[in-house]
Design an enzyme around this catalytic site. Structure first.
Site: not given
Length: 285
Positions: A253-257
């Site tokens: 779940i790409p919360c780094h984006r």
DNA sequence: GGTTCTCTGCCGC
DNA sequence: GCGGCAGAGAACC
């Protein structure tokens, strides 16, 4: 692409997002599970087309989204001190036999067990090394329930224990190693995608945020404000940020984006330097 | 066990 | 982008 086309495209995208958000809200507030045609009518599209764009936007079919909503309500109702039967009807199931059929799937255990504090859950986990440092992968019977990064392997394990206090945590066996290898491969090259079931646990709101996160293409970023817009709650920027922070599944779940509107990287649960490394890696692909 | 609903692939506008 | 059909499969009664 001609500018006129891209404007048109983004206008359509905004419209779709509004449609999806409306449908999601309707599902969340509905007493009984709405049918596909009911939802389509609500948003003014044909059932066929609505079904397609809903799936495209959320990764779930409307039915699957509604089911997830239902099982979440049961979890919530079971959390209150009441009988299992009460909880099932309160959550919106029409018959308790229907619930028992699917309890294993929705809760991963029987309802009474869940009510006693989920002692029966078994979570397997392993710590490995990737280019970003120590990596912890954990999975329940439902799928991967945690992917975390850090500097200290022991601390990663402690965090897992804190998160799943009543669960039965066991170290990895040989089968698990191949799963870990897949996750590592995915961390190193996120654009290939992760073809593994995920066990995503969170409130309805968190789930909506996380679904939206999964729609952000590799190599791109969005602001917290934009993300709040995308889920149809433009005022909930702070809530969106905490939902990102509550994410248990690094990279999957790409919360780094998600970055600040001025381009500042903002924070990252697993360290800002890792966020930067992930973004640079994705940008260069 | 029949009926209704969901889902997907494919096509036409 | 959107609507619709066909066909398979799941859910429902």
């Amino acid at each position: 692409m001609a500018p006129a086309e891209s404007i048109k495209e983004s206008a359509n995208k905004t419209r779709h997002t509004a449609i999806i958000a409306k449908a999601c809200q309707y599902i969340e507030q509905a007493e009984v599970m709405p049918s596909l045609s009911e939802l389509a009518e609500l948003v003014g599209l044909s059932a066929y087309h609505f079904h397609r764009i809903f799936k495209q936007a959320t990764g779930l079919t409307p039915k699957a989204y509604a089911s997830a909503q239902l099982s979440q309500r049961v979890r919530y109702e079971l959390g209150k001190n009441r009988t299992v039967t009460d909880a099932i009807y309160e959550a919106g199931y029409k018959a308790n036999s229907r619930f028992y059929e699917s309890a294993d799937q929705t809760l991963g255990m029987t309802a009474s067990k869940y009510r006693k504090g989920a002692p029966g859950i078994t979570i397997r986990f392993a710590v490995a090394e990737c280019t970003l440092g120590p990596l912890l992968v954990a999975a329940s019977g439902q799928g991967i329930c945690a992917i975390s990064l850090g500097n200290d392997p022991e601390r990663l394990v402690h965090e897992l224990q804190d998160r799943f206090t009543n669960a039965n945590l066991i170290g990895a066996d040989h089968d698990f190693e191949t799963l870990v290898a897949k996750v590592i491969g995915f961390i190193e090259a996120p654009q290939i995608g992760l073809d593994l079931p995920l066990d995503i646990r969170g409130t309805a709101f968190q789930q909506r945020v996380w679904q939206a996160l999964r729609q952000i293409p590799s190599g791109t970023t969005v602001s917290y404000t934009e993300l709040a817009n995308r889920i149809g709650s433009p005022k909930a920027v702070r809530a969106v940020a905490s939902a990102c922070a509550a994410n248990m599944l690094a990279v999957a779940i790409p919360c780094h984006r998600v970055v600040r509107i001025d381009g500042d990287l903002s924070g990252y649960r697993w360290g800002v330097e890792r966020k930067q490394a992930l973004l640079e890696r994705e940008k260069s692909k």
